[in-house]
Enzyme design. Structure first.
Site, PDB file in Angstrom:
ATOM      1  N   THR A 126      38.465  51.933 -32.682  1.00  0.00           N
ATOM      2  CA  THR A 126      39.792  51.593 -33.214  1.00  0.00           C
ATOM      3  C   THR A 126      39.586  50.822 -34.513  1.00  0.00           C
ATOM      4  O   THR A 126      38.452  50.478 -34.860  1.00  0.00           O
ATOM      5  CB  THR A 126      40.581  50.681 -32.246  1.00  0.00           C
ATOM      6  OG1 THR A 126      39.930  49.404 -32.192  1.00  0.00           O
ATOM      7  CG2 THR A 126      40.660  51.278 -30.859  1.00  0.00           C
ATOM      8  N   ASP A 127      40.672  50.529 -35.232  1.00  0.00           N
ATOM      9  CA  ASP A 127      40.557  49.778 -36.475  1.00  0.00           C
ATOM     10  C   ASP A 127      39.963  48.391 -36.231  1.00  0.00           C
ATOM     11  O   ASP A 127      39.192  47.877 -37.035  1.00  0.00           O
ATOM     12  CB  ASP A 127      41.931  49.635 -37.136  1.00  0.00           C
ATOM     13  CG  ASP A 127      42.424  50.973 -37.676  1.00  0.00           C
ATOM     14  OD1 ASP A 127      41.555  51.873 -37.829  1.00  0.00           O
ATOM     15  OD2 ASP A 127      43.633  51.124 -37.924  1.00  0.00           O
ATOM     16  N   CYS A 128      40.352  47.796 -35.104  1.00  0.00           N
ATOM     17  CA  CYS A 128      39.847  46.455 -34.829  1.00  0.00           C
ATOM     18  C   CYS A 128      38.493  46.471 -34.098  1.00  0.00           C
ATOM     19  O   CYS A 128      37.741  45.511 -34.160  1.00  0.00           O
ATOM     20  CB  CYS A 128      40.876  45.665 -34.033  1.00  0.00           C
ATOM     21  SG  CYS A 128      41.614  46.587 -32.679  1.00  0.00           S
ATOM     22  N   TYR A 129      38.230  47.566 -33.387  1.00  0.00           N
ATOM     23  CA  TYR A 129      36.945  47.706 -32.667  1.00  0.00           C
ATOM     24  C   TYR A 129      36.303  49.037 -33.073  1.00  0.00           C
ATOM     25  O   TYR A 129      36.429  50.031 -32.365  1.00  0.00           O
ATOM     26  CB  TYR A 129      37.180  47.681 -31.156  1.00  0.00           C
ATOM     27  CG  TYR A 129      37.648  46.352 -30.622  1.00  0.00           C
ATOM     28  CD1 TYR A 129      36.769  45.266 -30.540  1.00  0.00           C
ATOM     29  CD2 TYR A 129      38.939  46.185 -30.145  1.00  0.00           C
ATOM     30  CE1 TYR A 129      37.194  44.056 -30.038  1.00  0.00           C
ATOM     31  CE2 TYR A 129      39.373  44.978 -29.636  1.00  0.00           C
ATOM     32  CZ  TYR A 129      38.493  43.911 -29.586  1.00  0.00           C
ATOM     33  OH  TYR A 129      38.899  42.715 -29.080  1.00  0.00           O
TER      34      TYR A 129
END
Lengths: 490, 127
Positions: A126-129
């Site tokens: 994901t964008d954060c992970y």
């Protein structure tokens, strides 16, 4: 009357009187309830047995770049990750994807023994992970939290098991020999925690306990809590646990579980508690149920108490049957003594429950839309007699397009002949009567048996059809694996 | 006493157990048997007084004979003394001592291996 505060004060001062539950029985017989209540402050109880509903919440810490673990495996045993990014719950019965004899319990035991395990995780990113995959070695020291949280432990008592069928059964109650060959039972009876506080006065939410060597807590009633078959939900810090008080186990043919050691101190607040902790195995009743019937409502064979079970022999249908415990009384004793030592040494203080656990039983069966019975899928059976010729039987098979023909004599099932038997007869030049080539030991089903059980019989015996018989072994139909797969395909 | 007999491709074809029974006039109780076309292994129980003669006869026919002295072995490290094995043992060779520890009666054990397969801790093994 004593309060828990007063008891803790005595622990602090080092003049506490602690006895184990085993010792308490004799003490009460000797001194009487009133005097024992005055003399004894704490009774330690214990149990050590297979507790499948156990597991550990872990927080692995973040990698760089970080990953939101969608699936994670520890030594090829998958843990549940439907929570935050690097949190997971590893259940003790979860099997390894590589071995039938290794599971979550083994991973937990290895961690407690200080060993490293291989962590493998995947994610879609994901964008954060952004990270999609990770493989590393971890030990108990490396991870942030490892909290054992067990939804159902310390069963107060449990139904004992036997087996009326003619097959050996591999169950979560151990190996059950055919024809009532043995009985197995779980639970430690008179020394088990909940039996010593049957009104749940002192064991409740917040009660401090001994859990696998660490200090733990009762966090509520356990799942399937159904007094007097009470259960507890407990938690404790895995990092403080000791391997000698927990053990991964494999029930052959069934699966992996963990033997969990639990000790609970019972404050002797008054005479009533002294009386409760004087309970004997003779007063703790359960039932022996028949695992030969693979249904939810297994028939009760007889009522027994724990004294009979612990004697090693019970009588079933006039015959002496040997009994195996599955819980370890020896280890339970060891836990009671260890807890007693800790209290005497001022290392363990008692806590009062902040909320009581329920004294009512709410145990609902699973609601099913409909139970499909063999009756609804069976087809009329075409039968032959033992004297019929193999040639005639083979003609019937071809005409009717079937592979199995039950063999009946005077209306009763005596065998079965299959297309394979016919082929074998031809190959061996033994094309005589059906009686010479048929299989005599026939696996059968009944019209009111659920289809799942019929399917399990076929799978277990590697066969593809079962004659359906009534109570007098008259053939009333046939059910084939094709009939069942049609049902499942719908 | 308990004897372990090993048969090679030659001896496995002969009725040696019957010969030993007749020649030593001793009763042989077969405890365990695994016999194939090329080899065989048997565990037999023989009455103490006749054992020597039986061994002599068996050896004269070329059978490899070992006397079994050890019973099933229990791993003290692994065993938690649950007792799952107790009711499985066909000869009641396993039980509890006064402290509720599992003990194997070594003279009763017939090396059938039933208990080995049911132990949840894999703490039992045949030597």
């Amino acid at each position: 009357m004593k309060s828990i505060k007063e008891i803790n004060q005595k622990i602090r001062e080092g003049n506490i009187c602690v006895v184990t539950a085993s010792e308490m029985k004799d003490l009460v017989s000797e001194l009487g309830v009133e005097k024992a209540a005055k003399e004894v402050d704490v009774v330690t109880t214990g149990t050590f047995g297979a507790m499948c509903s156990s597991g550990v919440f872990m927080n692995f810490g973040h990698s760089d770049p970080p990953i939101r673990m969608q699936r994670v495996w520890l030594n090829d045993v998958e843990a549940y990750t439907g929570i935050a990014a690097v949190d997971a719950y590893l259940g003790v019965t979860q099997l390894s994807e590589k071995s039938e004899e290794y599971g979550g319990a083994h991973v937990i035991e290895e961690l407690v023994r200080g060993k490293e395990v291989t962590l493998r995780a995947i994610s879609k990113g994901t964008d954060c992970y952004p990270r999609k995959e990770i493989v590393t070695e971890i030990s108990l020291e490396d991870i942030n939290q490892a909290e054992m949280v067990n939804p159902r432990n310390a069963y107060q008592r449990y139904k004992a098991a036997t087996n009326s069928s003619n097959q050996i059964l591999r169950t979560y109650m151990g190996t059950l020999l055919p024809n009532f060959g043995n009985v197995s039972f779980a639970g430690c009876g008179e020394i088990s925690p909940l039996n010593n506080d049957p009104d749940y006065r002192t064991i409740g939410v917040g009660t401090r306990i001994f859990l696998c060597g660490a200090k733990g807590y009762v966090i509520g009633e356990g799942s399937q809590h159904c007094p007097p078959y009470g259960t507890l939900m407990v938690k404790g810090n895995l990092k403080e646990m000791k391997p000698e008080f927990m053990r991964a186990a494999v029930f052959p043919g069934y699966g992996v579980t963990m033997y969990v050691g639990i000790g609970i101190p019972i404050p002797v607040l008054d005479a009533e508690m002294a009386k409760a902790t004087a309970i004997r195995d003779e007063e703790i009743w359960t039932e022996i149920i028949d695992f030969g019937v693979a249904r939810r409502e297994r028939p009760v064979i007889k009522r027994v108490n724990y004294a009979e079970l612990k004697s090693g022999k019970v009588e079933i249908n006039g015959e002496e049957v040997r009994v195996s415990p599955l819980s370890s009384i020896y280890m339970a004793e060891k836990i009671m003594k260890e807890l007693k030592r800790q209290i005497e040494a001022g290392e363990f203080f008692l806590s009062a429950p902040v909320e009581r656990i329920s004294k009512d039983c709410v145990l609902k069966p699973m609601r099913l839309k409909e139970v499909k019975l063999v009756r609804s899928v069976m087809t009329p059976a075409i039968t032959v007699e033992p004297e019929t010729s193999v040639e005639e039987a083979s003609k019937i098979m071809i005409q009717k397009g079937i592979n199995h023909i039950p063999v009946v004599k005077e209306g009763r099932l005596v065998g079965i002949i299959t297309s394979w038997d016919v082929a074998k007869a031809v190959a061996m030049k033994k094309v005589g009567r059906v009686a010479e080539v048929m299989t005599r030991k026939v696996i059968t089903t009944m019209p009111d048996e659920p289809v799942e059980i019929a399917a399990r019989k076929m799978e277990k015996h590697d066969i593809s059809a079962l004659p359906v018989v009534d109570a007098k072994r008259r053939v009333v139909g046939m059910v084939t694996s094709e009939d069942l797969s049609k049902l499942l395909a719908r | 006493m308990m004897l372990q007999l090993k048969f090679d491709p030659k001896t496995v074809k002969k009725p040696i157990i019957s010969l030993a029974t007749l020649e030593a006039s001793a009763l042989l109780n077969i405890i365990r048997a695994s016999v194939g076309p090329r080899e065989g292994e048997l565990v037999v129980e023989v009455e103490e007084g006749k054992a020597e003669k039986v061994v002599e006869v068996l050896k004269s026919y070329g059978v490899e004979v070992h006397s079994i002295k050890k019973a099933v072995e229990r791993d003290e490290e692994k065993c938690v003394h649950c007792g799952a094995c107790i009711s499985i043992c066909p000869v009641e060779a396993i039980g509890f001592d006064d402290e509720k520890r599992v003990v194997v009666n070594t003279t009763k054990c017939i090396h059938c291996g039933s208990c080995v397969n049911v132990c949840p801790m894999k703490a039992l093994a045949l030597p």
